[in-house]
Design an enzyme around this catalytic site. Sequence first.
Site, PDB file in Angstrom:
ATOM      1  N   HIS A  64     -19.358 -44.225  -8.194  1.00 46.53           N
ATOM      2  CA  HIS A  64     -20.551 -44.546  -7.412  1.00 46.53           C
ATOM      3  C   HIS A  64     -20.255 -45.533  -6.285  1.00 46.53           C
ATOM      4  O   HIS A  64     -20.944 -45.512  -5.254  1.00 46.53           O
ATOM      5  CB  HIS A  64     -21.652 -45.072  -8.327  1.00 46.53           C
ATOM      6  CG  HIS A  64     -22.395 -43.989  -9.033  1.00 46.53           C
ATOM      7  ND1 HIS A  64     -23.439 -43.311  -8.455  1.00 46.53           N
ATOM      8  CD2 HIS A  64     -22.222 -43.432 -10.269  1.00 46.53           C
ATOM      9  CE1 HIS A  64     -23.896 -42.397  -9.297  1.00 46.53           C
ATOM     10  NE2 HIS A  64     -23.177 -42.449 -10.400  1.00 46.53           N
TER      11      HIS A  64
ATOM     12  N   ASN B 152     -19.644 -29.941  -3.316  1.00 41.99           N
ATOM     13  CA  ASN B 152     -20.094 -28.821  -2.510  1.00 41.99           C
ATOM     14  C   ASN B 152     -20.591 -29.347  -1.173  1.00 41.99           C
ATOM     15  O   ASN B 152     -21.282 -30.363  -1.119  1.00 41.99           O
ATOM     16  CB  ASN B 152     -21.224 -28.066  -3.228  1.00 41.99           C
ATOM     17  CG  ASN B 152     -21.886 -27.033  -2.351  1.00 41.99           C
ATOM     18  OD1 ASN B 152     -22.883 -27.309  -1.681  1.00 41.99           O
ATOM     19  ND2 ASN B 152     -21.337 -25.836  -2.358  1.00 41.99           N
ATOM     20  N   VAL B 153     -20.195 -28.672  -0.086  1.00 40.40           N
ATOM     21  CA  VAL B 153     -20.789 -28.932   1.224  1.00 40.40           C
ATOM     22  C   VAL B 153     -21.129 -27.581   1.846  1.00 40.40           C
ATOM     23  O   VAL B 153     -20.382 -26.614   1.698  1.00 40.40           O
ATOM     24  CB  VAL B 153     -19.858 -29.751   2.154  1.00 40.40           C
ATOM     25  CG1 VAL B 153     -19.789 -31.200   1.680  1.00 40.40           C
ATOM     26  CG2 VAL B 153     -18.454 -29.155   2.209  1.00 40.40           C
ATOM     27  N   ARG B 154     -22.255 -27.512   2.543  1.00 42.73           N
ATOM     28  CA  ARG B 154     -22.726 -26.212   3.027  1.00 42.73           C
ATOM     29  C   ARG B 154     -23.575 -26.392   4.292  1.00 42.73           C
ATOM     30  O   ARG B 154     -24.076 -27.486   4.572  1.00 42.73           O
ATOM     31  CB  ARG B 154     -23.536 -25.504   1.944  1.00 42.73           C
ATOM     32  CG  ARG B 154     -24.726 -26.314   1.454  1.00 42.73           C
ATOM     33  CD  ARG B 154     -25.331 -25.771   0.179  1.00 42.73           C
ATOM     34  NE  ARG B 154     -26.437 -26.590  -0.279  1.00 42.73           N
ATOM     35  CZ  ARG B 154     -26.300 -27.675  -1.042  1.00 42.73           C
ATOM     36  NH1 ARG B 154     -25.096 -28.036  -1.462  1.00 42.73           N
ATOM     37  NH2 ARG B 154     -27.346 -28.378  -1.419  1.00 42.73           N
TER      38      ARG B 154
ATOM     39  N   ARG C  47     -20.563 -12.383  -4.049  1.00 38.37           N
ATOM     40  CA  ARG C  47     -19.453 -11.917  -4.886  1.00 38.37           C
ATOM     41  C   ARG C  47     -19.513 -12.642  -6.230  1.00 38.37           C
ATOM     42  O   ARG C  47     -19.241 -13.838  -6.319  1.00 38.37           O
ATOM     43  CB  ARG C  47     -18.120 -12.193  -4.182  1.00 38.37           C
ATOM     44  CG  ARG C  47     -16.904 -11.656  -4.934  1.00 38.37           C
ATOM     45  CD  ARG C  47     -15.673 -11.843  -4.061  1.00 38.37           C
ATOM     46  NE  ARG C  47     -14.502 -11.242  -4.655  1.00 38.37           N
ATOM     47  CZ  ARG C  47     -13.589 -11.930  -5.357  1.00 38.37           C
ATOM     48  NH1 ARG C  47     -13.761 -13.230  -5.575  1.00 38.37           N
ATOM     49  NH2 ARG C  47     -12.532 -11.319  -5.846  1.00 38.37           N
TER      50      ARG C  47
ATOM     51  N   HIS D  89     -17.539 -31.767  -9.735  1.00 39.93           N
ATOM     52  CA  HIS D  89     -18.048 -30.724  -8.846  1.00 39.93           C
ATOM     53  C   HIS D  89     -18.335 -31.347  -7.491  1.00 39.93           C
ATOM     54  O   HIS D  89     -18.791 -32.495  -7.392  1.00 39.93           O
ATOM     55  CB  HIS D  89     -19.349 -30.140  -9.421  1.00 39.93           C
ATOM     56  CG  HIS D  89     -20.217 -29.470  -8.405  1.00 39.93           C
ATOM     57  ND1 HIS D  89     -21.309 -30.102  -7.826  1.00 39.93           N
ATOM     58  CD2 HIS D  89     -20.146 -28.235  -7.842  1.00 39.93           C
ATOM     59  CE1 HIS D  89     -21.879 -29.281  -6.968  1.00 39.93           C
ATOM     60  NE2 HIS D  89     -21.209 -28.142  -6.943  1.00 39.93           N
TER      61      HIS D  89
ATOM     62  N   SER E 239     -17.149 -24.918  -2.079  1.00 38.74           N
ATOM     63  CA  SER E 239     -17.483 -25.384  -3.425  1.00 38.74           C
ATOM     64  C   SER E 239     -16.212 -25.685  -4.196  1.00 38.74           C
ATOM     65  O   SER E 239     -15.230 -24.927  -4.113  1.00 38.74           O
ATOM     66  CB  SER E 239     -18.290 -24.321  -4.181  1.00 38.74           C
ATOM     67  OG  SER E 239     -19.530 -24.090  -3.567  1.00 38.74           O
TER      68      SER E 239
ATOM     69  N   HIS F 138     -12.202 -28.332 -14.046  1.00 37.52           N
ATOM     70  CA  HIS F 138     -12.310 -28.436 -15.500  1.00 37.52           C
ATOM     71  C   HIS F 138     -10.953 -28.856 -16.063  1.00 37.52           C
ATOM     72  O   HIS F 138     -10.081 -28.022 -16.318  1.00 37.52           O
ATOM     73  CB  HIS F 138     -12.748 -27.101 -16.102  1.00 37.52           C
ATOM     74  CG  HIS F 138     -14.142 -26.701 -15.747  1.00 37.52           C
ATOM     75  ND1 HIS F 138     -15.254 -27.379 -16.226  1.00 37.52           N
ATOM     76  CD2 HIS F 138     -14.622 -25.694 -14.966  1.00 37.52           C
ATOM     77  CE1 HIS F 138     -16.350 -26.806 -15.757  1.00 37.52           C
ATOM     78  NE2 HIS F 138     -15.996 -25.796 -14.994  1.00 37.52           N
TER      79      HIS F 138
ATOM     80  N   GLY G 270     -26.755 -11.113  -3.002  1.00 35.85           N
ATOM     81  CA  GLY G 270     -25.739 -10.077  -3.125  1.00 35.85           C
ATOM     82  C   GLY G 270     -24.336 -10.595  -2.954  1.00 35.85           C
ATOM     83  O   GLY G 270     -23.446  -9.878  -2.474  1.00 35.85           O
TER      84      GLY G 270
END
Length: 300
Positions: free
Chosen positions: A146, A109-111, A261, A107, A93, A97, A259
Amino acid sequence: MSTQINQVEALLHTLQDGLCAELVRMDGKACFVEDVWSRPAGGGGCTRVLRDGGVFEQAGVSFSCVTGEQLPPSATVDRSELAGHGFVATGLSLVLHPENPYIPAAHANVRYFEVCRENAEPVWWFGGGFDLTPFYPFDEDVVHWHTVARDLCAPFGVTVYPRYKKRCDDYFYLKHRSEARGVGGLFYDDLNEGGFARCLAFTRSVGQGFLDAYVPIVERRRHISWGERERQFQLYRRGRYVEFNLVYDRGTLFGLQSGGRTESILMSLPPQVRFEYAYQIQPGSPEARLASYLKARDWV
């Protein structure tokens, strides 16, 4: 861990190193502080944060790979058949700012998820994307953002960009405000069509494409002068960013429910923000222009 997990982790570590190196170069003043952590529930990660730089008031690039005995509710809301099963989740992630209000927040994010089922093959999928949140928008910047998104999707099919662009518009939307968080980009989830290699390649393209989309915008806007008026508007609009991340963001909810961090999960929040009751924007002002950008539209 599976061979697939190892391949994804290798990609994410490479992306984290590359992104941090370029952000340090672009910032020109500060460096990332690295925080390696583990969690009792299983797994850990590496969070890197840059503060009070020449461009970025705060920048965070966080890798994690966590395990659990069962998926939390945020991950099974649309896939109830996976509830109660163990999982491995790894991701990267990035949240930026900038200090200058004329540079948009960003922002990415890759997951990747794997769900382990007894006497069955693991279920796996990818997700990710990137989006842009300007305070004083410029058409040139949004079109460029874009265009990069469209072009990186092109090798994977003509329907990919419009589909993931719409998902981004739909996802990064504050329903209680009836406005978008920003000007969109790409958002995909539950991706496994075409096989693992294709999905990994697309995820690599998204992770690498972020800098192509963002760096030219920073270079165009970093030298624009600004004052207290722009700063106060930026801090006010950052409040919308906070609202989305704490009310709607699935990644935040997954991290907290599993749960995770807390310090790393909430890295996405801006370092300074303000909320003002019944805030009114003066009609015809530079700040009023933003409202017309917080609606879905075709930019390329």
